[in-house]
Design an enzyme around this catalytic site. Structure first.
Site, PDB file in Angstrom:
ATOM      1  N   HIS A 186      -9.640 -11.655  -3.596  1.00 23.45           N
ATOM      2  CA  HIS A 186      -9.912 -12.451  -4.796  1.00 23.45           C
ATOM      3  C   HIS A 186     -11.130 -13.337  -4.632  1.00 23.45           C
ATOM      4  O   HIS A 186     -11.801 -13.682  -5.594  1.00 23.45           O
ATOM      5  CB  HIS A 186      -8.660 -13.229  -5.206  1.00 23.45           C
ATOM      6  CG  HIS A 186      -7.656 -12.317  -5.832  1.00 23.45           C
ATOM      7  ND1 HIS A 186      -6.594 -11.800  -5.142  1.00 23.45           N
ATOM      8  CD2 HIS A 186      -7.621 -11.756  -7.070  1.00 23.45           C
ATOM      9  CE1 HIS A 186      -5.927 -10.982  -5.934  1.00 23.45           C
ATOM     10  NE2 HIS A 186      -6.522 -10.943  -7.110  1.00 23.45           N
ATOM     11  N   ARG A 288      -8.012 -13.250 -16.147  1.00 27.49           N
ATOM     12  CA  ARG A 288      -7.077 -13.584 -15.054  1.00 27.49           C
ATOM     13  C   ARG A 288      -6.599 -15.021 -15.229  1.00 27.49           C
ATOM     14  O   ARG A 288      -7.210 -15.947 -14.705  1.00 27.49           O
ATOM     15  CB  ARG A 288      -7.777 -13.452 -13.701  1.00 27.49           C
ATOM     16  CG  ARG A 288      -8.084 -12.032 -13.253  1.00 27.49           C
ATOM     17  CD  ARG A 288      -8.702 -12.055 -11.862  1.00 27.49           C
ATOM     18  NE  ARG A 288      -8.742 -10.755 -11.238  1.00 27.49           N
ATOM     19  CZ  ARG A 288      -9.819  -9.969 -11.197  1.00 27.49           C
ATOM     20  NH1 ARG A 288     -10.947 -10.361 -11.748  1.00 27.49           N
ATOM     21  NH2 ARG A 288      -9.771  -8.793 -10.575  1.00 27.49           N
ATOM     22  N   ARG A 324      -4.201 -11.271 -19.226  1.00 30.97           N
ATOM     23  CA  ARG A 324      -3.171 -10.865 -18.264  1.00 30.97           C
ATOM     24  C   ARG A 324      -2.295 -12.070 -17.972  1.00 30.97           C
ATOM     25  O   ARG A 324      -2.812 -13.150 -17.672  1.00 30.97           O
ATOM     26  CB  ARG A 324      -3.806 -10.372 -16.971  1.00 30.97           C
ATOM     27  CG  ARG A 324      -2.717 -10.011 -15.956  1.00 30.97           C
ATOM     28  CD  ARG A 324      -3.269  -9.471 -14.699  1.00 30.97           C
ATOM     29  NE  ARG A 324      -3.873 -10.500 -13.886  1.00 30.97           N
ATOM     30  CZ  ARG A 324      -4.536 -10.246 -12.759  1.00 30.97           C
ATOM     31  NH1 ARG A 324      -4.694  -8.996 -12.362  1.00 30.97           N
ATOM     32  NH2 ARG A 324      -5.039 -11.220 -12.060  1.00 30.97           N
ATOM     33  N   GLU A 415      -1.157  -0.865 -11.213  1.00 34.33           N
ATOM     34  CA  GLU A 415      -1.704  -1.205  -9.907  1.00 34.33           C
ATOM     35  C   GLU A 415      -0.700  -0.932  -8.794  1.00 34.33           C
ATOM     36  O   GLU A 415      -0.940  -1.216  -7.638  1.00 34.33           O
ATOM     37  CB  GLU A 415      -2.227  -2.646  -9.874  1.00 34.33           C
ATOM     38  CG  GLU A 415      -1.348  -3.665 -10.523  1.00 34.33           C
ATOM     39  CD  GLU A 415      -2.009  -5.042 -10.653  1.00 34.33           C
ATOM     40  OE1 GLU A 415      -3.118  -5.253 -10.147  1.00 34.33           O
ATOM     41  OE2 GLU A 415      -1.374  -5.914 -11.253  1.00 34.33           O
ATOM     42  N   ASN A 438      -7.965  -2.476  -7.556  1.00 37.43           N
ATOM     43  CA  ASN A 438      -7.958  -3.236  -6.296  1.00 37.43           C
ATOM     44  C   ASN A 438      -6.583  -3.149  -5.647  1.00 37.43           C
ATOM     45  O   ASN A 438      -6.433  -2.783  -4.475  1.00 37.43           O
ATOM     46  CB  ASN A 438      -8.290  -4.713  -6.545  1.00 37.43           C
ATOM     47  CG  ASN A 438      -9.562  -4.888  -7.346  1.00 37.43           C
ATOM     48  OD1 ASN A 438     -10.453  -4.049  -7.254  1.00 37.43           O
ATOM     49  ND2 ASN A 438      -9.643  -5.948  -8.126  1.00 37.43           N
ATOM     50  N   ASP A 439      -5.559  -3.497  -6.435  1.00 36.43           N
ATOM     51  CA  ASP A 439      -4.213  -3.428  -5.869  1.00 36.43           C
ATOM     52  C   ASP A 439      -3.758  -1.979  -5.750  1.00 36.43           C
ATOM     53  O   ASP A 439      -3.095  -1.608  -4.770  1.00 36.43           O
ATOM     54  CB  ASP A 439      -3.230  -4.225  -6.730  1.00 36.43           C
ATOM     55  CG  ASP A 439      -3.271  -5.705  -6.371  1.00 36.43           C
ATOM     56  OD1 ASP A 439      -3.252  -6.008  -5.171  1.00 36.43           O
ATOM     57  OD2 ASP A 439      -3.352  -6.540  -7.282  1.00 36.43           O
ATOM     58  N   ARG A 449      -5.590  -5.762   1.142  1.00 40.81           N
ATOM     59  CA  ARG A 449      -6.929  -5.947   0.581  1.00 40.81           C
ATOM     60  C   ARG A 449      -7.672  -7.143   1.175  1.00 40.81           C
ATOM     61  O   ARG A 449      -8.862  -7.308   0.963  1.00 40.81           O
ATOM     62  CB  ARG A 449      -6.865  -6.035  -0.954  1.00 40.81           C
ATOM     63  CG  ARG A 449      -6.154  -7.245  -1.491  1.00 40.81           C
ATOM     64  CD  ARG A 449      -5.854  -7.112  -2.977  1.00 40.81           C
ATOM     65  NE  ARG A 449      -6.908  -7.597  -3.831  1.00 40.81           N
ATOM     66  CZ  ARG A 449      -6.788  -7.763  -5.146  1.00 40.81           C
ATOM     67  NH1 ARG A 449      -5.652  -7.444  -5.759  1.00 40.81           N
ATOM     68  NH2 ARG A 449      -7.768  -8.224  -5.870  1.00 40.81           N
ATOM     69  N   CYS A 486      -9.857  -2.050 -14.845  1.00 41.76           N
ATOM     70  CA  CYS A 486     -10.361  -3.424 -14.774  1.00 41.76           C
ATOM     71  C   CYS A 486     -10.491  -3.885 -13.332  1.00 41.76           C
ATOM     72  O   CYS A 486     -10.743  -5.057 -13.081  1.00 41.76           O
ATOM     73  CB  CYS A 486      -9.482  -4.379 -15.567  1.00 41.76           C
ATOM     74  SG  CYS A 486      -7.809  -4.499 -14.925  1.00 41.76           S
TER      75      CYS A 486
HETATM   76  C1  PEP Z   1      -6.582  -5.231  -9.537  1.00 41.02           C
HETATM   77  O1  PEP Z   1      -5.652  -5.339  -8.747  1.00 41.02           O
HETATM   78  O2  PEP Z   1      -7.389  -4.273  -9.544  1.00 41.02           O
HETATM   79  C2  PEP Z   1      -6.812  -6.275 -10.543  1.00 41.02           C
HETATM   80  C3  PEP Z   1      -7.726  -6.116 -11.477  1.00 41.02           C
HETATM   81  O3  PEP Z   1      -6.087  -7.425 -10.434  1.00 41.02           O
HETATM   82  P1  PEP Z   1      -6.409  -8.549  -9.321  1.00 41.02           P
HETATM   83  O4  PEP Z   1      -7.684  -8.156  -8.652  1.00 41.02           O
HETATM   84  O5  PEP Z   1      -6.527  -9.855 -10.016  1.00 41.02           O
HETATM   85  O6  PEP Z   1      -5.221  -8.468  -8.431  1.00 41.02           O
HETATM   86 MG    MG Z   2      -4.153  -6.794  -9.131  1.00 40.22          MG
END
Ligand code: PEP
Ligand code: MG
Length: 552
Positions: A186, A288, A324, A415, A438-439, A449, A486
């Site tokens: 993050h 977010r 979200r 995710e 990402n997740d 991550r 996203c």
């Molecule tokens: C993700 O996980 O790709 C996502 C967009 O949410 P975050 O990065 O805030 O966990």
């Molecule tokens: Mg995420």
């Protein structure tokens, strides 16, 4: 001797050159060595340390302006409060060593503030910061917390918490380098949203001392200590030319043959709002909301939330805004949410799972109430989605709850691999899906991550991740419901074309990435994108997929 170049993972493109200022960790309080031989001398040392901390805050206040200057000046009064020195004197009299006497005095006033509740309770964390600074001065250690050397600097840290990153002032910080951290952490995401060049997972940066001039390339991950001035000029000139060329790109996202792909921005903080709204995009694909509350000790009230969301909806009048709901937990713990003691927080009660607890359910209900009330006052097209949905049942329950709050368009993030595998059933119960790559990457490849050592597994080009994107996009096509991306994958121009080839309908990314993605997409037909996607899926490794597509 020429200093050696270093490399890490470039996570937020752009180049910058400035002297290093390090983020020092809070000092560990040494074991209590018992009574001081001369308590008067110990008290004088403690008073001197408190005065040094106050003087440093005064100096920062003099360099700042507006509310920041006022806050710093007010903070400088705390270490000078005689009640604090009296408490330290009492603790020294009780036989504590000086660092412990200081810690005990601050702890006393911290509990008093907490007991007072409300605004005063929120100031308790300020006392922790002042305690750490006082003890650092006493022990002759570097001052902890975000540095402020009085000029623009490259921030170097072992790692940065999202709350530290969110507090950075882009006018002062030229770039970020962390020794640890992963590409989709993050902190990396916040840096990108602030347009700050950033390099993570650069262990050699441990050797960078305060004041060393460094050239940072947040695209390639290169860090050059003591760079030649000619090289700095060339790199910065090239960067300025690239930015000017991209600024010329305009309008909605389209492939060369006119296939529409919505280009949207990810929004993480109030501070980014004006810059994000000014970008030529069709709206916000991921708001977010948790980033609004990272530094709060208490839950925001419904009215505070209506105000915060309203500001976003007003800035994006007439455009789409996908909100979200709170994704607290894992690397984004919120002080006002009880996360319990979880051995694996990323696999724990995070995101929509919080609503399983009574307190979490109340938070979600308040949030939906506030989003709905704010949406009613504005013309933004407000969509709502939940993070960390794993099953069709969770998706449908969330969508029902949104509708009960008068929110017409409700979706889920995909995710968790289970949600991608069963995307068509997930979509049965809701209106749209947005892939959080990402997740989805971390859970598909079983790679944390936050862990820079596993960077190649966290590469958004990993074919297994793209397989899941393909499954979800196919489900969306059949259900005739939008499925976008996203996660950070959408901000890489070539990978964005691959995602379009896999069938996603929108791409949401850091505002700074939109122009480059739009420009790349406009040079490829939909058939090209499909061909690129086939190349990527054919590969066995992320790096192989990237090379194959680049050569396409
Ligand atoms: C993700 O996980 O790709 C996502 C967009 O949410 P975050 O990065 O805030 O966990
Ligand atoms: Mg995420």
């Amino acid at each position: 001797m020429t200093a050696t170049e270093m490399t890490g993972i470039g996570v937020s493109p752009g180049t910058a050159a400035a002297p290093v200022a390090r983020l020092a960790p809070p000092p560990a309080v040494p074991a209590d060595t018992g009574p001081e031989p001369d308590t008067d001398a110990a008290l004088t040392k403690a008073r001197n340390a408190l005065e040094a901390v106050a003087a440093d805050l005064d100096a920062r206040a003099a360099r700042a302006d507006g509310p920041t200057a006022a806050i710093l000046s007010a903070q400088a009064m705390m270490p000078r409060d005689s009640a604090l020195a009296d408490k330290i004197a009492a603790a020294l009299g009780d036989g504590r060593s000086t660092p412990h006497a200081i810690a005990e005095a601050f702890a006393f006033f911290r509990s008093a503030l907490e007991a007072a509740g409300g605004y005063l309770a929120e100031r308790a964390a300020d006392l922790d910061d002042l305690r750490d600074r006082t003890i650092a001065v006493l022990l002759g250690l570097p001052m902890p917390g975000l540095p402020d050397p009085g000029h623009r600097f490259v921030l170097v840290a072992r790692d940065l918490a999202p709350a530290d990153t969110a507090a950075l002032d882009p006018a002062k910080v030229a770039a970020i380098i962390t020794e640890q951290g992963g590409p989709t952490s993050h902190t990396a995401i916040l840096a990108k949203s602030m347009g700050l060049p950033a390099v993570v997972a650069c262990p050699a940066a441990a050797a960078l001392a305060d004041g060393t001039e460094v050239l940072v390339d947040g695209g390639t991950g290169l860090v050059v200590p003591d760079p030649e001035p000619g090289r700095v000029r060339r790199v910065l000139d090239a960067e300025a030319r690239r930015a000017a060329a991209l600024a010329a790109s305009r309008g909605p996202g389209r492939t060369a043959d006119g296939h529409a792909v919505q280009l949207l921005v990810n929004l993480g903080s109030q501070a980014d709002l004006a810059a994000a709204a000014a970008v030529d995009s069709e709206g916000v694909g991921l708001f977010r909301t948790e980033f609004l509350f990272l530094d709060r000790e208490t839950a925001p009230t419904v009215d505070e939330q209506i105000e915060a969301y309203g500001q976003v909806f007003a800035a994006f009048s007439g455009r789409k805004v996908v909100v979200r709901t709170l994704d607290a937990g894992a690397d984004k713990p919120l002080p006002f949410v009880d996360h319990g003691d979880e051995p694996n927080p990323a696999l724990g009660v995070r995101g929509i799972r919080l609503a399983r607890t009574e307190a979490g359910a109340a938070l979600l209900d308040d949030q939906l109430t506030a989003i709905s009330a704010a949406a009613a006052k504005h013309t933004a097209d407000v969509w709502v989605m939940a993070p960390m949905v794993a099953t069709p049942g969770e998706a449908a329950a969330f969508a029902d709850q949104c509708r009960a709050h008068g929110l017409a368009t409700a979706g889920t993030m995909i995710e968790v691999p289970a949600a991608a595998l069963r995307a068509s059933r997930v979509l049965d119960g809701c209106d749209f899906a947005s892939l959080g790559t990402n997740d989805l990457g971390q859970y598909t490849l079983a790679a944390d991550r936050m862990n820079g050592a596993l960077a190649e597994l966290l590469d958004p080009w990993q074919p297994a991740l793209l397989d899941l994107v393909s499954l979800a996009a196919e489900a969306g096509r059949e259900a005739e419901k939008p499925v976008g991306v996203c996660g950070e994958a959408a901000s890489d121009p070539l990978l964005a074309c691959v995602l379009v080839g896999l069938g996603v309908t929108s791409l949401s990314m850091a505002p700074s990435a939109v122009a480059a993605v739009r420009a790349e997409l406009s040079t490829r037909t939909l058939a090209d994108c499909a061909g690129m996607a086939a190349e990527a899926l054919h590969a066995n490794e992320g790096s192989e997929a990237r090379l194959a597509v680049a050569a396409y």
